[in-house]
Design a protein around this motif. Structure first.
Motif, PDB file in Angstrom:
ATOM      1  N   ARG A   1      27.393  48.095 -42.080  1.00 47.42           N
ATOM      2  CA  ARG A   1      29.091  48.660 -42.124  1.00 47.42           C
ATOM      3  C   ARG A   1      29.339  47.342 -43.138  1.00 47.42           C
ATOM      4  O   ARG A   1      29.975  46.817 -43.177  1.00 47.42           O
ATOM      5  N   CYS A   2      30.006  47.977 -44.392  1.00 48.98           N
ATOM      6  CA  CYS A   2      31.028  47.370 -45.448  1.00 48.98           C
ATOM      7  C   CYS A   2      31.786  48.644 -45.692  1.00 48.98           C
ATOM      8  O   CYS A   2      32.045  49.292 -46.627  1.00 48.98           O
ATOM      9  N   PRO A   3      32.632  47.563 -46.445  1.00 53.34           N
ATOM     10  CA  PRO A   3      33.971  48.411 -47.105  1.00 53.34           C
ATOM     11  C   PRO A   3      33.635  47.980 -49.103  1.00 53.34           C
ATOM     12  O   PRO A   3      34.465  49.265 -49.124  1.00 53.34           O
TER      13      PRO A   3
ATOM     14  N   VAL B   1      27.779  27.044 -37.938  1.00 52.26           N
ATOM     15  CA  VAL B   1      28.114  28.572 -38.497  1.00 52.26           C
ATOM     16  C   VAL B   1      28.698  28.874 -39.754  1.00 52.26           C
ATOM     17  O   VAL B   1      30.074  28.511 -39.951  1.00 52.26           O
ATOM     18  N   ASN B   2      27.815  29.754 -40.283  1.00 51.36           N
ATOM     19  CA  ASN B   2      28.182  29.941 -41.844  1.00 51.36           C
ATOM     20  C   ASN B   2      28.889  32.232 -41.722  1.00 51.36           C
ATOM     21  O   ASN B   2      27.590  32.026 -40.998  1.00 51.36           O
ATOM     22  N   LEU B   3      29.389  31.737 -42.287  1.00 48.62           N
ATOM     23  CA  LEU B   3      30.956  33.702 -42.340  1.00 48.62           C
ATOM     24  C   LEU B   3      30.059  33.686 -44.056  1.00 48.62           C
ATOM     25  O   LEU B   3      30.697  33.281 -44.849  1.00 48.62           O
ATOM     26  N   VAL B   4      29.458  35.155 -44.216  1.00 48.05           N
ATOM     27  CA  VAL B   4      28.748  35.545 -45.152  1.00 48.05           C
ATOM     28  C   VAL B   4      29.555  37.001 -45.172  1.00 48.05           C
ATOM     29  O   VAL B   4      29.574  37.571 -44.679  1.00 48.05           O
ATOM     30  N   THR B   5      30.751  36.792 -46.054  1.00 44.96           N
ATOM     31  CA  THR B   5      31.843  37.564 -46.197  1.00 44.96           C
ATOM     32  C   THR B   5      32.301  38.361 -47.379  1.00 44.96           C
ATOM     33  O   THR B   5      32.069  37.768 -48.525  1.00 44.96           O
ATOM     34  N   SER B   6      32.962  39.476 -47.201  1.00 37.69           N
ATOM     35  CA  SER B   6      33.612  40.177 -48.236  1.00 37.69           C
ATOM     36  C   SER B   6      35.137  39.268 -48.701  1.00 37.69           C
ATOM     37  O   SER B   6      35.598  40.033 -49.673  1.00 37.69           O
ATOM     38  N   GLY B   7      35.648  39.269 -47.461  1.00 39.36           N
ATOM     39  CA  GLY B   7      36.490  38.659 -47.094  1.00 39.36           C
ATOM     40  C   GLY B   7      37.693  39.978 -46.945  1.00 39.36           C
ATOM     41  O   GLY B   7      38.197  39.503 -46.219  1.00 39.36           O
ATOM     42  N   LEU B   8      37.619  40.931 -46.974  1.00 42.81           N
ATOM     43  CA  LEU B   8      37.895  41.726 -46.845  1.00 42.81           C
ATOM     44  C   LEU B   8      37.924  42.140 -45.241  1.00 42.81           C
ATOM     45  O   LEU B   8      37.755  42.469 -44.135  1.00 42.81           O
ATOM     46  N   GLY B   9      39.421  41.635 -44.850  1.00 43.18           N
ATOM     47  CA  GLY B   9      40.038  42.097 -43.165  1.00 43.18           C
ATOM     48  C   GLY B   9      39.675  40.575 -42.997  1.00 43.18           C
ATOM     49  O   GLY B   9      40.194  40.677 -41.379  1.00 43.18           O
TER      50      GLY B   9
ATOM     51  N   ALA C   1      39.378  41.528 -62.180  1.00 47.99           N
ATOM     52  CA  ALA C   1      40.162  42.021 -61.071  1.00 47.99           C
ATOM     53  C   ALA C   1      39.424  43.794 -61.637  1.00 47.99           C
ATOM     54  O   ALA C   1      38.785  44.152 -60.908  1.00 47.99           O
ATOM     55  N   ALA C   2      39.422  44.139 -63.136  1.00 42.48           N
ATOM     56  CA  ALA C   2      38.866  45.349 -63.778  1.00 42.48           C
ATOM     57  C   ALA C   2      37.705  45.864 -62.520  1.00 42.48           C
ATOM     58  O   ALA C   2      36.961  46.309 -62.546  1.00 42.48           O
ATOM     59  N   GLY C   3      37.545  44.391 -63.808  1.00 44.33           N
ATOM     60  CA  GLY C   3      35.179  44.262 -63.876  1.00 44.33           C
ATOM     61  C   GLY C   3      34.952  44.431 -62.192  1.00 44.33           C
ATOM     62  O   GLY C   3      34.731  44.922 -62.134  1.00 44.33           O
ATOM     63  N   ALA C   4      35.277  43.701 -61.780  1.00 48.92           N
ATOM     64  CA  ALA C   4      35.430  43.792 -60.363  1.00 48.92           C
ATOM     65  C   ALA C   4      35.182  44.360 -59.361  1.00 48.92           C
ATOM     66  O   ALA C   4      34.503  45.065 -58.777  1.00 48.92           O
ATOM     67  N   ASP C   5      36.205  44.840 -59.404  1.00 47.09           N
ATOM     68  CA  ASP C   5      36.842  46.198 -58.224  1.00 47.09           C
ATOM     69  C   ASP C   5      35.422  47.438 -58.729  1.00 47.09           C
ATOM     70  O   ASP C   5      35.580  48.262 -57.838  1.00 47.09           O
ATOM     71  N   ARG C   6      35.422  47.633 -60.255  1.00 48.23           N
ATOM     72  CA  ARG C   6      34.620  48.388 -60.454  1.00 48.23           C
ATOM     73  C   ARG C   6      33.137  48.409 -59.910  1.00 48.23           C
ATOM     74  O   ARG C   6      32.846  49.391 -59.461  1.00 48.23           O
ATOM     75  N   ILE C   7      32.424  47.366 -60.220  1.00 48.74           N
ATOM     76  CA  ILE C   7      31.439  46.943 -59.348  1.00 48.74           C
ATOM     77  C   ILE C   7      30.916  46.928 -57.606  1.00 48.74           C
ATOM     78  O   ILE C   7      30.624  47.947 -57.039  1.00 48.74           O
ATOM     79  N   ALA C   8      32.241  47.065 -57.220  1.00 48.70           N
ATOM     80  CA  ALA C   8      32.873  46.328 -55.804  1.00 48.70           C
ATOM     81  C   ALA C   8      32.719  48.049 -56.030  1.00 48.70           C
ATOM     82  O   ALA C   8      32.720  48.587 -54.121  1.00 48.70           O
ATOM     83  N   GLY C   9      33.201  49.079 -55.573  1.00 46.70           N
ATOM     84  CA  GLY C   9      33.623  50.249 -55.649  1.00 46.70           C
ATOM     85  C   GLY C   9      35.076  50.538 -55.030  1.00 46.70           C
ATOM     86  O   GLY C   9      35.339  51.794 -53.936  1.00 46.70           O
TER      87      GLY C   9
ATOM     88  N   ARG D   1      39.076  48.394 -54.578  1.00 44.58           N
ATOM     89  CA  ARG D   1      40.470  47.126 -55.561  1.00 44.58           C
ATOM     90  C   ARG D   1      39.873  46.470 -54.410  1.00 44.58           C
ATOM     91  O   ARG D   1      40.486  45.815 -53.114  1.00 44.58           O
ATOM     92  N   ALA D   2      39.044  44.979 -54.631  1.00 46.43           N
ATOM     93  CA  ALA D   2      38.519  43.931 -53.848  1.00 46.43           C
ATOM     94  C   ALA D   2      39.162  42.486 -54.117  1.00 46.43           C
ATOM     95  O   ALA D   2      39.256  41.704 -53.621  1.00 46.43           O
ATOM     96  N   HIS D   3      39.005  42.346 -55.380  1.00 41.68           N
ATOM     97  CA  HIS D   3      39.149  41.107 -56.141  1.00 41.68           C
ATOM     98  C   HIS D   3      40.314  40.302 -56.358  1.00 41.68           C
ATOM     99  O   HIS D   3      40.242  39.246 -55.237  1.00 41.68           O
ATOM    100  N   SER D   4      41.496  40.980 -55.757  1.00 39.30           N
ATOM    101  CA  SER D   4      43.281  40.205 -55.075  1.00 39.30           C
ATOM    102  C   SER D   4      42.594  39.694 -53.899  1.00 39.30           C
ATOM    103  O   SER D   4      43.141  38.706 -53.762  1.00 39.30           O
ATOM    104  N   ARG D   5      42.477  40.407 -53.050  1.00 42.13           N
ATOM    105  CA  ARG D   5      42.343  39.868 -51.952  1.00 42.13           C
ATOM    106  C   ARG D   5      41.290  38.841 -51.642  1.00 42.13           C
ATOM    107  O   ARG D   5      41.448  37.527 -51.253  1.00 42.13           O
TER     108      ARG D   5
END
Length: 359
Positions: A16-18, A84-92, A118-126, A128-132
């Motif tokens: 599962r992933c945002p 222990v390493n956390l590999v994350t998108s950061g969302l949440g 932000a514009a390019g990154a959010d498009r790739i991520a599908g 709005r995630a960059h600012s977070r």
């Protein structure tokens, strides 16, 4: 042959992933929530992993923060003496959640970034995630926790100078600039993701200069676009040599992409002990050492450097996981890769990874 204990385990807690990144390396057929290991089953996996020697646990996904039991799993791995390493998108990841994870033993955060703006990154991520992500990086560095920023490079974001500058602003200790590896969703999107020769030529001197400038401040790891290289990327440190992956449903793999090799049996922690899988299973022993190699690998002076290249790539491109990786200039099948490097008539749109089922 003698088999050493594993050093690290990639624990893919969930698919599962945002985010909906078009280069996602997770299998196209994702594990549904109902098929994920339970908390107790993951705790048993961590115990078994430490018992056979694992010292590093990388908790990943999908998005590991989607698991409410993540703090319990971090605590168990840390109590066992693992890094222990956390590999994350950061969302949440809020300040409160991060504080709790650090208190339970979290030692490192690896944060994905999809682009320099932000514009390019959010498009790739599908989404709005960059600012977070920038806010999460600030949370991590404020707690003096080591931070790795990971960027999957492709045609739409191949601006390494801007990405290095962004990682500096984020306070990263380490930056991974990894050209896309074509498995899972990335294979579906290969034509759209493939960087141009001009992009790669421009990136190389920038990475060299910035690596030297930032030496001692921020480590830069640059994973080459191996389709364009004369020799293939190494198969980690060799197949089944140092690392193992446990998928969300308990499947145990010699590398994160190994499920693409359909000719190998799939082992699972619910039906076979992890120790037995590591030391005795057909899937882990199939390409260990050099006995499996054919020519030109068997007598090649590079066989201890790249271990014959990527077994998963050989299977996907040739249908034979024991073949010399066709990326290699010495492979009799190099023409297969050269054909893939021919530009398509137009650059296709991404096939975005769809929403992950939560059933």
């Amino acid at each position: 042959m003698d088999v050493s204990p594993p050093l690290g385990m990639l624990a893919e807690l969930t698919h599962r992933c945002p985010l909906h990144c078009p280069y996602c390396s997770n299998p196209v057929e994702l594990v549904a929530r109902r098929d994920e290991l339970t908390t107790d089953q993951w705790l048993a996996v961590l115990d078994a992993a430490r018992d056979i020697g694992v010292l590093q646990v990388h908790m990943s996904g999908g998005e590991p923060l989607a698991r409410p039991d993540l703090p319990v799993l971090v605590a168990r791995a840390s109590d066992l003496g693992c890094y222990v390493n956390l590999v994350t998108s950061g969302l949440g990841l809020t300040a409160e959640r991060l504080d709790d994870l650090v208190e339970r033993g979290l030692a490192h955060v690896q944060l994905s970034v999809q682009g320099p703006d932000a514009a390019g990154a959010d498009r790739i991520a599908g989404t709005r995630a960059h600012s977070r992500k920038l806010a999460v990086a600030a949370l991590v560095t404020a707690r003096d926790l080591p931070l790795t920023v990971n960027v999957v490079l492709h045609r739409a974001n191949h601006d390494v100078a801007a990405l290095i500058a962004l990682a500096e602003r984020m306070g990263a200790d380490r930056l991974e600039l990894a050209n896309t590896q074509y498995y899972g969703w990335a294979l579906r999107n290969r034509d759209a993701l493939m960087p141009t020769p001009a992009q790669l030529a421009a990136a190389a001197p920038i990475v060299r200069a910035e690596t030297e400038r930032l030496r001692g401040t921020m480590e830069i790891v640059y994973v080459v676009a191996d389709y364009y290289e004369p020799y293939p990327k190494p198969c980690m440190y060799g197949w089944g040599a140092r690392q193992l992956t446990v998928a969300p449903n308990g499947d145990v793999l010699p590398c994160p992409a190994a499920s693409v090799i359909t000719t190998l049996p799939t082992e699972n922690v619910l039906s076979r002990p992890l120790r037995d899988i590591w030391y005795s299973s057909e899937s882990f022993n199939a390409y260990r050492g050099e006995d499996w190699m054919s020519e030109p690998c068997r007598t090649c002076d590079r066989r201890t450097i790249d271990f014959g290249g990527c077994r998963c790539q050989a299977f996907q491109l040739l249908g034979d996981a024991a073949a010399t990786d066709p990326v290699c200039s010495r492979s009799p099948n190099r023409a297969v890769v050269d054909l893939l490097l021919r530009p398509p008539p137009r650059t296709p749109d991404f096939v975005m990874r769809g929403p992950v089922t939560t059933r």
